[in-house]
Design an enzyme around this catalytic site. Structure first.
Site, PDB file in Angstrom:
ATOM      1  CD  GLU A 186      48.010  38.863  37.935  1.00 54.92           C
ATOM      2  OE1 GLU A 186      47.035  38.072  38.007  1.00 54.92           O
ATOM      3  OE2 GLU A 186      48.778  39.077  38.893  1.00 54.92           O
ATOM      4  CG  HIS A 255      57.014  32.949  41.855  1.00 53.70           C
ATOM      5  ND1 HIS A 255      56.282  31.805  42.040  1.00 53.70           N
ATOM      6  CD2 HIS A 255      56.213  33.970  42.225  1.00 53.70           C
ATOM      7  CE1 HIS A 255      55.089  32.108  42.513  1.00 53.70           C
ATOM      8  NE2 HIS A 255      55.004  33.422  42.632  1.00 53.70           N
TER       9      HIS A 255
END
Lengths: 450, 336
Positions: A186, A255
């Site tokens: 990322e 998450h």
């Protein structure tokens, strides 16, 4: 003759001790030679000569304390009159004067919509039923057909057809140069996309979830959001960062986090959070066309939900405009993303109890549509903000401060916040349900007003 | 310790040495940077430049040699030690100095400062203050060239300190995977602020840091502008032929502190003096120019012309107005 001045050796130094002279009158001095040592409150620093010539006289003897920055400490006789075409000014210059203290500068009024565009609720004509997933895919595909500079990149967006199937079929249509699978990296691929945007392309970066964008947040804030300002307006960054945000179901703390307030805090970004398929399609098209970095917060649970969505070829929604999803007269409920569902359920329950709730779908978090919010609160005189993120410094805190600033005298009750519970998201089904706002929480908050 | 395949270690061809005119240009460009930075240091000492100010003195051959390898349409990006890169790209010393003094006529209209200047026109993409961030951004500049299918190249500079950042290796991986036209240039000046490369990097030969990705590389005497140019030409040609990225390690040295407030206790005065006396890139170029028959008078005239240009920049930077208070609110977003 060139004056040698007491130098400032740090951003905060105003005076120092002239500890030692390393050159004496008559010595030849070359650029770069150390001529003296100066003690500041932090360190002993060496002073290097800038000009060349013969040291003519020393004006401040070694050991002198409290020598002010810019005082003349010695004089240098220049060689042959040519080496020093740039004598320091005879009078010690003072730094550029700081403006006298004044009242805090007034930012441009926040009432005006940041991007004046067509009214939000244009009648777009015929609609068809589609899921949020299809709406997002259609919006990206339409914009990619219209503009070769637009491309999609992220983990599993191409061959795998998207971790959540948003980009299904797009590799076939646009090919591997415009639908790009990245490694799980990322920080690197976000920086690469920002660099590509600075060089004139219009990337759409898919984060598999916004949780993973924390690895890349330096590039989003320090590079994408701030560079336009730092460059005096030269270096724009037209880029969309998109992906699911907030809690899905039973995926645990790492998450399941809402990042709305993280990004909304930062000038230089726009932050969008669609609820319906029409929101998703219209706002995604606007985000891709926007010349600024846009954070596009989707919701995994909503991907499969179906809504009526306009079919018009040129359908688009303006960033910065909220939508009144349900009109009412007694209380305003402000929500975004999947919390609009919760707000509408609460409004149904309240209607059964004789309370008419107005539900506003914010659609955009930054710039916030203050006009629509204030107009509604002035009508209903009561307000509840609803979000699934944490309460501290959350979007609700900003909304309620804004309401209080703009329509305190219209309020008949203290504003209320309904938020996710202030804990990392638990895994157990019962605990997770207890951590996320339910319609009853909103009903309970509203009941305290009456 | 890992060893690289031989083919990555040697110049493929013996580059022609710079001819007299080219070397004179290179010398003039290096001298402009040297004099500009000396003046910036002086203005800092007078309180006219504030905040962070990282001088490039000692490293001039790196950026000047590389600039001789590229042309219009190529991109340059670097860290916060960026004044030399801007001048080498052809940005106006007046606009750079005025940004250092925080004035409206600076390249970023006074809103960026020493570490944040840009010129799209000159192909200079900053000036970035977060160590290592420009490496991913530079990879993206190269990505845009690849996407457009042109033969342009992105020169991406970073220090040996930044070479320990994770995103550098994420970028190496991406650039090699996608065959992006990026020349990664490590300016190894031996000290990341106060930490020597030996204390910070387990890699003893930074030019080998691209080996796991198959990236060709060269280790270069970054104090020799001709050596830099020779290596740069090979790296740039490699990228223009769509063969992917190339890594150059420039062994160089900064004479001044990390920033202006650095007491430099991590190295000896003798070490600095030895580098200045024995390896100065300007002295070497000047000596070679004299051997090529350029008269001392001509070099003196060049020096005086550059000093006058820098002085003009300094005066411009002091006489320009500060930004208008209304500029506080502009350039946050592009208004559509």
């Amino acid at each position: 003759m060139t004056d040698i001045l007491m130098p400032a050796l740090s951003p905060t130094m105003t005076e120092g001790k002239l500890a030692k002279w390393l050159k004496q009158p008559g010595d030849e001095v070359k650029s770069g030679d150390v001529i003296a040592e100066i003690e500041t409150d932090k360190a002993t620093m060496e002073v290097e000569a800038v000009d060349e010539g013969k040291l003519a006289e020393i004006l401040v003897p070694e050991g002198t304390e409290g020598v002010a920055v810019n005082a003349v400490i010695a004089r240098l006789a220049s060689e042959g009159g040519t080496a020093s075409p740039a004598p320091a000014p005879a009078q010690a210059p003072s730094p550029a004067p700081a403006p006298a203290p004044t009242a805090a500068p007034k930012a441009p009024a926040r009432h005006a919509p940041a991007t004046p565009q067509e009214p939000a609720e244009t009648d777009w004509g015929p609609t068809k039923t589609m899921t949020v997933r299809e709406a997002l895919r259609e919006a990206m595909s339409l914009e990619m057909r219209a503009d070769d500079n637009v491309f999609l990149m992220g983990e599993e967006v191409a061959q795998y057809q998207g971790a959540y199937k948003i980009s299904q079929g797009m590799l076939d249509e646009f090919g591997p140069k415009r639908v790009i699978d990245t490694p799980i990296t990322e920080h690197g691929f976000t920086g690469m996309a920002v660099g590509a945007a600075m060089n004139g392309l219009k990337p759409i970066v898919e984060f598999m979830t916004f949780n993973f964008a924390m690895q890349a947040i330096d590039q989003i804030i320090n590079s994408a959001a701030k560079t336009l300002y730092m460059s005096g307006g030269q270096m724009g960054c037209p880029i969309v960062f998109r992906g699911p945000n907030g809690a899905a179901a039973r995926v645990g703390a790492q998450h399941s986090q809402c990042y709305a307030s993280w990004y909304a805090h930062c000038p230089g970004l726009k932050v969008v959070a669609p609820w319906s398929a029409a929101d998703a399609k219209g706002l995604m098209r606007a985000a891709i066309r926007d010349p600024n970095p846009v954070i596009f917060l989707e919701n995994e649970i909503l991907y499969g939900h179906s809504f009526e969505c306009p079919t018009a070829e040129d359908f688009i929604l303006p960033i910065g405009k909220a939508k009144i999803e349900r009109a009412g007269t007694d209380v305003t409920i402000l929500a975004f993303s999947i919390m609009v569902d919760v707000a509408l359920k609460a409004a149904d329950a309240l209607a059964e109890q004789g309370v008419s709730a107005e539900v506003i779908n914010l659609r955009t978090i930054r710039p916030l549509d203050i006009e629509t919010i204030v107009a509604s609160v002035k009508k209903t005189n009561r307000v509840v903000s609803l979000e699934e993120g944490w309460p501290f410094a959350g979007i609700g805190a900003e909304i309620i401060a804004t309401v209080v600033e703009h329509c305190f005298d219209w309020l008949d009750a203290p504003p209320a916040r309904v938020t996710g519970v202030d804990v990392p998201m638990p895994y157990a089904a019962n605990l997770e349900k207890l951590a996320l706002p339910q319609p009853e929480w909103v009903v309970d908050a509203v009941k305290t007003f009456f | 310790m890992a060893t690289a395949p031989d083919k990555t270690r040697k110049l493929r061809k013996n580059s022609e040495p710079m001819d007299r005119d080219e070397l004179r240009d290179a010398y003039a460009n290096m001298l402009l940077i040297r004099r500009f930075e000396e003046k910036a240091g002086q203005l800092y000492g007078m309180g006219l430049i504030a905040g962070f100010c990282h001088l490039y003195i000692g490293q001039e051959a790196v950026v000047v040699g590389m600039q001789h390898c590229i042309g219009k349409g190529d991109q340059v990006i670097t860290s916060y030690r960026d004044h030399g890169h801007m001048l080498a790209c052809g940005m106006d010393p007046k606009g750079v100095m005025a940004e250092l003094t925080g004035r409206a006529s600076g390249y970023s209209r006074g809103k960026g400062g020493s570490m944040h200047m840009f010129s799209k026109e000159k192909g200079f993409f900053g000036g970035h203050g977060i160590v290592g961030a420009q490496v991913s951004l530079g990879t993206g500049l190269g990505f845009a060239n690849w996407y457009r299918g042109n033969d342009r190249v992105a020169l991406t500079y970073f220090g040996e300190g930044a070479a320990n950042q994770g995103q550098v290796y994420e970028s190496f991986n991406l650039a090699n995977l996608m065959k992006l036209p990026v020349v990664f240039i490590i300016e190894n000046n031996r000290y990341a602020m106060g930490t020597s490369v030996e204390r910070a990097s387990a890699s003893r030969d930074l030019s080998l840091n691209g080996v796991p990705w198959g990236m060709p590389s060269l280790s270069v005497d970054g104090m020799d502008v001709q050596a830099v140019k020779a290596a740069g030409e090979e790296a740039v040609a490699h990228c223009r032929q769509a063969k992917g990225p190339f890594l150059l390690e420039m062994k160089t040295y900064r004479y001044r502190g990390h920033s202006m407030s650095d007491p430099a206790k991590y190295r000896t005065r003798e070490e600095v003096q030895r580098m200045r006396a024995e390896h100065d890139p300007l002295d070497a170029a000047k000596k070679r120019l004299e051997e090529l028959g350029i008269a001392e008078d001509e070099l003196k005239a060049l020096d005086n012309a550059i000093k006058a240009r820098v002085q003009e920049a300094a005066e411009f930077a002091q006489s320009s107005p500060e930004p208008d208070p209304s500029d506080l609110f502009t350039d946050v977003l592009v208004e559509s």
